[in-house]
Design a protein around this motif. Structure first.
Motif, PDB file in Angstrom:
ATOM      1  N   UNK A 139       0.630  -1.572  -0.264  1.00  0.00           N
ATOM      2  CA  UNK A 139       0.278  -0.274   0.405  1.00  0.00           C
ATOM      3  C   UNK A 139       0.835   1.445   0.078  1.00  0.00           C
ATOM      4  N   UNK A 140       0.524   2.341  -0.952  1.00  0.00           N
ATOM      5  CA  UNK A 140       1.297   3.220  -0.926  1.00  0.00           C
ATOM      6  C   UNK A 140       1.437   4.614   0.547  1.00  0.00           C
ATOM      7  N   UNK A 141       2.427   4.693   0.693  1.00  0.00           N
ATOM      8  CA  UNK A 141       2.618   5.357   2.061  1.00  0.00           C
ATOM      9  C   UNK A 141       2.816   4.102   3.233  1.00  0.00           C
ATOM     10  N   UNK A 142       2.452   2.716   3.114  1.00  0.00           N
ATOM     11  CA  UNK A 142       3.028   1.765   4.641  1.00  0.00           C
ATOM     12  C   UNK A 142       3.912   1.219   4.360  1.00  0.00           C
ATOM     13  N   UNK A 143       4.596   1.181   5.206  1.00  0.00           N
ATOM     14  CA  UNK A 143       5.499   0.140   5.067  1.00  0.00           C
ATOM     15  C   UNK A 143       5.875  -1.650   5.487  1.00  0.00           C
ATOM     16  N   UNK A 144       6.475  -1.685   5.214  1.00  0.00           N
ATOM     17  CA  UNK A 144       6.576  -3.191   5.872  1.00  0.00           C
ATOM     18  C   UNK A 144       6.468  -3.258   6.686  1.00  0.00           C
ATOM     19  N   UNK A 145       6.019  -4.369   7.949  1.00  0.00           N
ATOM     20  CA  UNK A 145       6.188  -4.620   9.454  1.00  0.00           C
ATOM     21  C   UNK A 145       5.416  -5.186   9.927  1.00  0.00           C
ATOM     22  N   UNK A 146       5.342  -5.863  10.884  1.00  0.00           N
ATOM     23  CA  UNK A 146       5.132  -6.817  11.873  1.00  0.00           C
ATOM     24  C   UNK A 146       4.662  -5.935  12.989  1.00  0.00           C
ATOM     25  N   UNK A 147       2.491  -6.489  13.387  1.00  0.00           N
ATOM     26  CA  UNK A 147       2.413  -5.848  15.266  1.00  0.00           C
ATOM     27  C   UNK A 147       1.547  -6.514  15.626  1.00  0.00           C
ATOM     28  N   UNK A 148       1.940  -6.547  16.850  1.00  0.00           N
ATOM     29  CA  UNK A 148       0.439  -7.618  17.626  1.00  0.00           C
ATOM     30  C   UNK A 148       0.046  -7.033  18.412  1.00  0.00           C
ATOM     31  N   UNK A 149      -1.533  -8.019  18.458  1.00  0.00           N
ATOM     32  CA  UNK A 149      -2.795  -6.878  19.770  1.00  0.00           C
ATOM     33  C   UNK A 149      -2.951  -7.620  20.332  1.00  0.00           C
ATOM     34  N   UNK A 150      -3.518  -7.140  21.662  1.00  0.00           N
ATOM     35  CA  UNK A 150      -4.823  -8.026  21.923  1.00  0.00           C
ATOM     36  C   UNK A 150      -5.860  -6.551  22.678  1.00  0.00           C
TER      37      UNK A 150
END
Length: 300
Positions: A148-159
């Motif tokens: 996606x334009x303007x989005x950097x690759x990465x991993x995030x985690x949530x609860x």
């Protein structure tokens, strides 16, 4: 499974807290992901249908007090429109039963999705997986592929945590949790191969590396690490840099009785001998290839 129309999910940035009640499972404060699980998610995204904006799947792993270790994952069939989202629960449970027969120690710890959008459908899917992981909390891993334009690759985690006096499944708070990538020593060679292919100027995938070349690269890497360690220790001893007690303890635990050999250069000399053996092996192999080609040319 139809999960109804959209309403309002809440996404807040905050820090996670542990549960103070002794009779409840601890809230995860750290998520670790292994490369196998991450590559499976990326492969699922590459194989998605043209109409799919994101893909989802189940995360499997183990729990250690307040830490969740994600070791593998599998795709789950789902469809998503502006009006509703549907998840194939039968497929999910069948896949888990098959996986559980092979890896009985791994349990469902949560789910994953690609992209950076957390919406009402995410809250509904989170509610479904919370029932699968009960009494433990389900985690959600969002993998941004960077397309996606303007989005950097990465991993995030949530609860998640319910919202309101009378909480509804479609309303929850997604709280970020620290996440890191962890790999075993046996997986390092594969990751190094992928890294070298990604950094190559051509799009052609790298060819498998010979065992001798792998050994040579590993030895060179170790030699460079030792040079950095010796440089750091020397700067600390002469007063150019303030020593860190944590680094000192780590070096003593890692090197142990080999410290004297490092100072005398004995270990470095053995590395040079190994590099020489690797060089001679490559030379012999090259000579054998040249001889075989000359023999074929003469016979023809």
């Amino acid at each position: 499974m139809s999960l109804g129309p959209s309403s309002s999910a809440i996404h807040v940035q905050g820090t996670s807290t542990t549960d103070s009640a002794h009779n409840l499972p601890r809230t995860p404060t750290k998520i670790t992901i292994h490369p196998v699980a991450l590559f499976s998610i990326l492969d699922h995204y590459l194989r998605r249908g043209e109409s799919q904006d994101r893909v989802i799947g189940t995360l499997l792993g183990t729990r250690f007090e307040n830490e969740v270790d994600v070791r593998s994952s599998f795709a789950v069939l789902h469809s998503e429109t502006t009006e509703q989202v549907a998840v194939d629960m039968d497929y999910h449970r069948t896949m888990y039963e098959l996986h559980h027969k092979v890896n009985p120690k791994e349990v469902i710890v949560g789910w994953y999705s690609t992209g950076s959008n957390l919406n009402t459908y995410s809250a509904l899917i989170q509610n479904f997986y919370s029932q699968e992981t009960a009494p433990n909390q389900a985690i959600h891993v969002a993998v941004n592929t960077g397309v996606e334009e303007g989005q950097e690759a990465g991993v995030r985690a949530f609860i998640s945590s319910p919202v309101g006096v009378f909480p509804k499944p479609e309303n929850c708070v997604f709280v970020p949790v620290p996440v890191e990538l962890r790999f075993h020593d046996g997986e390092r060679s594969g990751l190094d191969l992928l890294t070298s292919a990604a950094g190559s100027s051509t799009s052609t995938a790298s060819q498998p590396i010979a065992d001798v070349e792998i050994l040579e690269r590993s030895i060179l890497t170790v030699s460079e690490m030792l040079d950095r360690v010796l440089s750091y220790v020397h700067e600390v001893l002469v007063g150019k840099k303030k020593g860190d007690p944590a680094i000192g303890r780590y070096l003593m635990d890692t090197l142990g009785a080999s410290t004297d050999d490092l100072e005398k250069g004995g270990f470095n000399a053995s590395l040079q001998d190994t590099l020489m053996i690797s060089y001679l092996a490559n030379l012999v192999r090259s000579q054998a290839e040249v001889s075989s080609r000359l023999a074929l040319t003469t016979s023809s």
